[in-house]
Write a protein that holds these residues in place. Structure first.
Motif, PDB file in Angstrom:
ATOM      1  N   VAL A  30      -4.435  -5.268   3.093  1.00 47.95           N
ATOM      2  CA  VAL A  30      -4.399  -4.764   4.470  1.00 47.95           C
ATOM      3  C   VAL A  30      -4.224  -5.925   5.442  1.00 47.95           C
ATOM      4  N   CYS A  31      -4.916  -7.020   5.174  1.00 48.45           N
ATOM      5  CA  CYS A  31      -4.779  -8.206   6.040  1.00 48.45           C
ATOM      6  C   CYS A  31      -3.362  -8.763   6.004  1.00 48.45           C
ATOM      7  N   GLU A  32      -2.723  -8.715   4.829  1.00 47.45           N
ATOM      8  CA  GLU A  32      -1.333  -9.164   4.735  1.00 47.45           C
ATOM      9  C   GLU A  32      -0.428  -8.300   5.606  1.00 47.45           C
ATOM     10  N   ILE A  33      -0.694  -6.993   5.618  1.00 46.47           N
ATOM     11  CA  ILE A  33       0.094  -6.096   6.469  1.00 46.47           C
ATOM     12  C   ILE A  33      -0.043  -6.506   7.927  1.00 46.47           C
ATOM     13  N   MET A  34      -1.263  -6.780   8.354  1.00 47.12           N
ATOM     14  CA  MET A  34      -1.488  -7.172   9.750  1.00 47.12           C
ATOM     15  C   MET A  34      -0.819  -8.509  10.072  1.00 47.12           C
ATOM     16  N   ASP A  35      -0.803  -9.399   9.106  1.00 44.76           N
ATOM     17  CA  ASP A  35      -0.297 -10.751   9.342  1.00 44.76           C
ATOM     18  C   ASP A  35       1.222 -10.829   9.271  1.00 44.76           C
ATOM     19  N   HIS A  36       1.846 -10.196   8.259  1.00 44.67           N
ATOM     20  CA  HIS A  36       3.302 -10.323   8.113  1.00 44.67           C
ATOM     21  C   HIS A  36       3.945  -9.040   7.595  1.00 44.67           C
ATOM     22  N   GLY A  37       3.454  -7.892   8.047  1.00 39.07           N
ATOM     23  CA  GLY A  37       3.970  -6.613   7.568  1.00 39.07           C
ATOM     24  C   GLY A  37       5.008  -5.957   8.457  1.00 39.07           C
ATOM     25  N   SER A  38       5.582  -6.695   9.399  1.00 44.17           N
ATOM     26  CA  SER A  38       6.513  -6.075  10.351  1.00 44.17           C
ATOM     27  C   SER A  38       7.751  -5.507   9.671  1.00 44.17           C
ATOM     28  N   HIS A  39       8.114  -6.043   8.514  1.00 45.85           N
ATOM     29  CA  HIS A  39       9.286  -5.537   7.796  1.00 45.85           C
ATOM     30  C   HIS A  39       8.898  -4.825   6.508  1.00 45.85           C
ATOM     31  N   TRP A  40       7.698  -4.298   6.505  1.00 42.63           N
ATOM     32  CA  TRP A  40       7.249  -3.489   5.380  1.00 42.63           C
ATOM     33  C   TRP A  40       7.215  -2.017   5.771  1.00 42.63           C
ATOM     34  N   ILE A  41       7.488  -1.166   4.777  1.00 44.85           N
ATOM     35  CA  ILE A  41       7.245   0.260   4.934  1.00 44.85           C
ATOM     36  C   ILE A  41       5.787   0.483   4.579  1.00 44.85           C
ATOM     37  N   GLY A  42       5.032   1.061   5.517  1.00 42.27           N
ATOM     38  CA  GLY A  42       3.594   1.202   5.343  1.00 42.27           C
ATOM     39  C   GLY A  42       3.184   2.625   5.056  1.00 42.27           C
ATOM     40  N   GLY A  43       1.897   2.796   4.887  1.00 44.44           N
ATOM     41  CA  GLY A  43       1.346   4.100   4.571  1.00 44.44           C
ATOM     42  C   GLY A  43       0.659   4.068   3.221  1.00 44.44           C
ATOM     43  N   THR A  93     -17.098   1.438   4.205  1.00 44.60           N
ATOM     44  CA  THR A  93     -16.121   0.441   4.651  1.00 44.60           C
ATOM     45  C   THR A  93     -15.576   0.872   6.002  1.00 44.60           C
ATOM     46  N   ILE A  94     -15.722   0.008   6.995  1.00 39.93           N
ATOM     47  CA  ILE A  94     -15.239   0.276   8.348  1.00 39.93           C
ATOM     48  C   ILE A  94     -14.204  -0.782   8.709  1.00 39.93           C
ATOM     49  N   LYS A 110      -8.789  -3.182  -1.367  1.00 41.34           N
ATOM     50  CA  LYS A 110      -7.447  -3.487  -0.873  1.00 41.34           C
ATOM     51  C   LYS A 110      -7.474  -4.299   0.431  1.00 41.34           C
ATOM     52  N   TRP A 111      -8.628  -4.804   0.800  1.00 41.19           N
ATOM     53  CA  TRP A 111      -8.754  -5.497   2.083  1.00 41.19           C
ATOM     54  C   TRP A 111      -7.748  -6.638   2.227  1.00 41.19           C
ATOM     55  N   SER A 112      -7.570  -7.438   1.201  1.00 39.58           N
ATOM     56  CA  SER A 112      -6.653  -8.578   1.305  1.00 39.58           C
ATOM     57  C   SER A 112      -5.231  -8.102   1.565  1.00 39.58           C
ATOM     58  N   LEU A 118       0.805  -1.221   0.000  1.00 39.10           N
ATOM     59  CA  LEU A 118       0.000   0.000   0.000  1.00 39.10           C
ATOM     60  C   LEU A 118       0.837   1.270   0.000  1.00 39.10           C
ATOM     61  N   ILE A 119       2.155   1.138  -0.012  1.00 39.80           N
ATOM     62  CA  ILE A 119       3.016   2.309  -0.182  1.00 39.80           C
ATOM     63  C   ILE A 119       3.610   2.289  -1.576  1.00 39.80           C
ATOM     64  N   PHE A 120       3.448   1.166  -2.262  1.00 34.94           N
ATOM     65  CA  PHE A 120       3.954   1.023  -3.622  1.00 34.94           C
ATOM     66  C   PHE A 120       3.080   1.838  -4.578  1.00 34.94           C
ATOM     67  N   ALA A 121       3.541   1.947  -5.807  1.00 35.78           N
ATOM     68  CA  ALA A 121       2.834   2.761  -6.799  1.00 35.78           C
ATOM     69  C   ALA A 121       1.450   2.205  -7.122  1.00 35.78           C
ATOM     70  N   HIS A 122       0.694   3.005  -7.861  1.00 34.05           N
ATOM     71  CA  HIS A 122      -0.612   2.625  -8.413  1.00 34.05           C
ATOM     72  C   HIS A 122      -1.728   2.542  -7.372  1.00 34.05           C
ATOM     73  N   ASN A 123      -1.580   3.185  -6.227  1.00 35.11           N
ATOM     74  CA  ASN A 123      -2.677   3.234  -5.267  1.00 35.11           C
ATOM     75  C   ASN A 123      -3.473   4.519  -5.471  1.00 35.11           C
ATOM     76  N   THR A 124      -4.789   4.375  -5.488  1.00 42.33           N
ATOM     77  CA  THR A 124      -5.665   5.502  -5.822  1.00 42.33           C
ATOM     78  C   THR A 124      -6.802   5.611  -4.809  1.00 42.33           C
ATOM     79  N   PRO A 125      -6.531   6.086  -3.598  1.00 40.93           N
ATOM     80  CA  PRO A 125      -7.549   6.141  -2.546  1.00 40.93           C
ATOM     81  C   PRO A 125      -8.633   7.180  -2.781  1.00 40.93           C
ATOM     82  N   SER A 126      -8.543   7.941  -3.863  1.00 42.97           N
ATOM     83  CA  SER A 126      -9.599   8.898  -4.169  1.00 42.97           C
ATOM     84  C   SER A 126     -10.807   8.229  -4.825  1.00 42.97           C
ATOM     85  N   LEU A 127     -10.693   6.939  -5.144  1.00 47.76           N
ATOM     86  CA  LEU A 127     -11.792   6.223  -5.785  1.00 47.76           C
ATOM     87  C   LEU A 127     -12.692   5.553  -4.762  1.00 47.76           C
TER      88      LEU A 127
END
Length: 826
Positions: free
Chosen positions: A504-517, A742-743, A500-502, A484-493
């Protein structure tokens, strides 16, 4: 600066040169694996000012083929014989005869030009010289480059590919600089000392808890490193004296690290009437052996987002980002961060070695490049000398005091393996980059490494098939940009976060060594390329500029990444300052119109129509008589469509004719369109966009509630460093989603083994965040499964009117971008 009139002439020192050459020759005989030797040789390339006042200079020059026969062993220099045999290769040195004003926009300075002999073993040319002046903060150093006359009797210029200082760009002479003096006098030497009880040969730098990404050119009013230094020094003064910060100043702090967009030398403007690009010119009719030459020096003013590097001299800093043109300016910025009063702020370099702009072909020998790609040129990492020199560029760069590196486009580090017949990733080189050690003040450190690696990008479907884990699997201590910090993200849509739910779940599960945002230089630029007729989330604003600002500087997203998610969250200063952003480069004489046409979305997504009426906005474009914003949009829209239709038949003369026809149908008195006019128009458009992206223009329009909220969430993360770790089986993270909203909601628990109070062994945090859509009413207690009488609000988003007595809240309305963090009452 003193002139050279009172200094000794520059001369080759034969004995010292012989010693240098003998050392080099010992590494230049054939071996099965030349790479280890090449790494050692690379450390002596370029210019090094020695403590005895002499200067060592060496070049790797495989393109120069000389018919030479030398005695074996190189025991002695036959000076006359050497000069006779190598008369077409020499060191050109330039000594200013008058002081140089490094802040002057343009000046003509007389230089003493000397041609000095060099000695060589095979393609390693070197010499040790007396009389050269080492540059300092106050004084210009001797300029130097290698000259040779080719078989067509044409003068060729070879620059230093590992230079420390290029005050007038990569196409001008490099400057001899007293690097050791700068290092010895820096005010943060204690920062690099290991702990007193450490007996390690080197220490490993710990990664930060969060990162602020800054583009130097837009990060301060001056658009320079000294401009950023001034901002951080002013903030430091206020914090030390308990003076309240402005909302803009709050956006610079609350981070453990600053990551600068690339500060390496980039492609430079090539004027049609100039024999070469750059900022140095002289009368080309002057004989090459003339000892005095008048040189016009123009202060570099390249405007580029940083990724169009020319690869050569990536060890140096892009002079357009140096207000003083002195390397000390970078060191002073780093010192300011390392000695910040609330605790050191780390510096991360964004390094670009995976590709190069086409201008590199005019700077580097053919061994460096291996063919065209979508960015310009692929880099030949498989050549041992090239591989070693690239690492040496990186080593010299990080020795300025960086704490980490971010490797751009790591998936571009590829090669053809003849043994397998496949194109493979050069993971061995990525490991070399990670393992490179910094040495400052006699202390060695291994920096933390971040990789942007989206392999199998650019293969079809890469966005969904990429795991963003390939480097981490091989280097468990490394970090990668997450999905979700990589290119091609368009949160204005609409329903972006639901789709992107899947991920986001990956971030929660194994994102400790990812740059987020979510917002960074790449994603925001992609956001401006969204079709304005797409399914836009108008809950974020009433105009496109409002939508995109609220999509990336979104309080709910800030809560999610800074207040709850694993990994290392990163913010982009232009996002939090709510300033525009786009791709820009003002160096293209031929493709400038094509580059400008690709940024037409900037006019829709980043500029409010009434804003165009401000006198300072698009003042370059207004010089062409375009005083109506809609006229500019109309022409740029037509230009984009026309350039796309031209495909491989792009041609400026054709574009000029088509532009004339278009304007004839739209204007009563259309101007005469020429190629030169279109070139000037494209340059003005890029420079106006660049100016508009400077965050200082928007400092006074920030919402203090928003900036303070963002800072409070960043400080919350600092106070809860365990948030970096992955969620465990005792945690949960869920969503409520339909076509209306979406909550996201969840609960995290951390076992704190250091707690003395055994009845309270856990820290907990819960989140509820409205990620997009229409207002929704929520029973927080039921949703999270919590007894709200035992919980309180840690942080709530701005504008959320809510009592801190959660037990009184049965039905809470959340709007798009709103949310809250909860903690147990202790």
């Amino acid at each position: 600066m003193n002139s050279r009139a009172d200094l000794s002439p520059i001369k080759l020192v034969e004995g010292a040169t012989q010693t240098f050459l003998d050392w080099a020759a010992a590494f230049l005989y054939p071996v099965d694996d030349p790479f280890p030797r090449a790494k050692i040789l690379a450390t002596r390339l370029g210019a090094h000012y020695r403590s005895d006042g002499l200067t060592e200079i060496a070049f790797w020059v495989p393109e120069v083929e000389l018919d030479m026969e030398f005695s074996s062993g190189w025991s002695k220099i036959d000076h006359h014989h050497q000069i006779e045999k190598a008369k077409s290769v020499y060191l050109a040195v330039f000594t200013p005869l008058e002081p140089i004003d490094f802040r002057a926009r343009e000046q003509v300075i007389p230089f003493q030009r000397q041609r000095l002999p060099m000695v060589n073993h095979k393609n390693f040319f070197c010499g040790v010289y007396s009389g050269m002046v080492a540059g300092t903060k106050e004084q210009a150093g001797t300029g130097y480059c290698l000259h040779y006359v080719d078989n067509q009797n044409q003068l060729q210029i070879i620059g230093d590919v590992v230079a420390y200082s290029l005050p007038y760009g990569v196409f001008g002479p490099a400057e001899l600089y007293d690097v050791e003096r700068v290092q010895q006098q820096r005010q943060d030497l204690d920062y690099f000392r290991p702990a007193q009880d450490s007996d390690l040969v080197f220490t490993k730098v710990s990664p930060p808890r969060n990162i602020l990404q800054i583009y130097v050119g837009s990060g301060s009013p001056e658009g320079t490193l000294e401009g950023l230094t001034h901002i951080y020094q002013q903030i430091a003064h206020k914090l030390q004296n308990q003076i309240p910060l402005t909302p803009a100043e709050e956006n610079y702090i609350g981070y453990d690290a600053v990551q600068l967009l690339p500060i390496e030398p980039v492609a430079e403007y090539h004027a049609p009437d100039s024999p070469r690009p750059g900022f140095v010119s002289w009368d080309e009719t002057i004989p090459p052996d003339a000892e005095r030459v008048e040189i016009c020096l123009r202060k570099p003013d390249t405007q580029n987002w940083g990724y169009d590097i020319v690869l050569g001299a990536s060890s140096a800093t892009n002079p357009s980002l140096l207000g003083s043109l002195r390397p000390d300016e970078l060191i002073e910025f780093i010192v300011t961060l390392h000695t910040f009063p609330t605790g050191p702020i780390q510096l991360i370099y964004d390094v670009v070695y995976g590709h190069s702009d086409n201008q590199a072909k005019a700077l580097l020998n053919r061994y460096f490049l291996q063919g065209a790609n979508m960015y310009g040129q692929d880099v030949n990492f498989q050549d041992p000398a090239v591989r070693a020199i690239l690492l040496e560029m990186q080593r010299r760069k990080i020795n300025t005091g960086a704490d980490g590196i971010r490797v751009d486009g790591a998936q571009d580090f590829k090669f053809f393996n003849p043994a397998t017949g496949q194109v493979e990733y050069d993971d061995a080189y990525l490991k070399e980059m990670s393992n490179l050690r910094q040495e400052i003040g006699g202390h060695q450190r291994q920096l933390f490494a971040i990789f942007e690696d989206g392999r199998p990008w650019p293969a079809e479907g890469w966005e969904e098939s990429s795991t963003y884990l390939e480097v981490i699997k091989q280097q468990p201590e490394a970090y990668q940009w997450g999905p979700l910090i990589f290119a091609h993200n368009t949160p204005s849509l609409n329903q972006f976060w639901d789709r992107k739910w899947s991920r986001v779940c990956e971030i929660m599960d194994h994102g400790s060594h990812w740059i987020g945002g979510c917002g960074n230089h790449d994603t925001v630029r992609r956001g401006t390329q969204v079709d304005t007729s797409a399914d836009i989330n108008w809950n974020l604003g009433q105009t496109l500029p409002e939508v995109i600002k609220n999509a990336y500087d979104n309080p709910a997203v800030t809560l999610l990444f800074q207040g709850f998610s694993p990994g290392i969250p990163m913010d982009f200063l232009n996002v939090t300052m709510r300033a525009p952003w786009c791709f820009f480069r003002n160096t293209d004489d031929y493709y400038g119109l094509k580059v400008a046409a690709e940024e037409v979305g900037f006019l829709h997504w980043q500029v409010e129509p009434q804003f165009y009426d401000e006198p300072w906005v698009f003042k370059g474009i207004k010089q062409f008589g375009i005083n109506n914003f809609n006229h500019l949009r109309l022409f740029m829209g037509w230009l984009q469509e026309t350039v796309l239709k031209m495909e491989d038949n792009y041609d400026l003369e054709t574009l000029a004719n088509l532009s004339q026809e278009f304007l004839n149908t739209k204007l009563d008195n259309p101007p005469k369109v020429t190629v030169q006019m279109l070139q000037a128009f494209a340059k003005a458009y890029m420079e106006d966009c660049y100016d508009l992206c400077n965050v200082s223009h928007f400092s006074n329009s920030l919402n203090p509630q928003q900036t303070h909220f963002n800072l409070s969430v960043r400080r919350y993360r600092h106070a809860h460093p365990w948030l970096r770790e992955n969620l465990t089986e005792r945690d949960h993270f869920e969503r409520l989603s339909d076509d209306q909203a979406t909550i996201f909601y969840g609960l995290r628990t951390h076992a704190d083994e250091n707690k003395e109070n055994k009845s309270d062994l856990h820290q907990k945090v819960a989140i509820v965040a409205h990620m997009g859509g229409k207002p929704t009413r929520i029973n927080i207690g039921d949703l999270l499964g919590l007894d709200l009488t035992q919980w309180h609000i840690a942080i709530a988003t701005p504008g959320l009117k809510i009592s801190n007595q959660l037990r009184e809240i049965k039905d809470l309305e959340l709007r798009d971008g709103q949310g809250l963090l909860l903690e147990p009452i202790r």
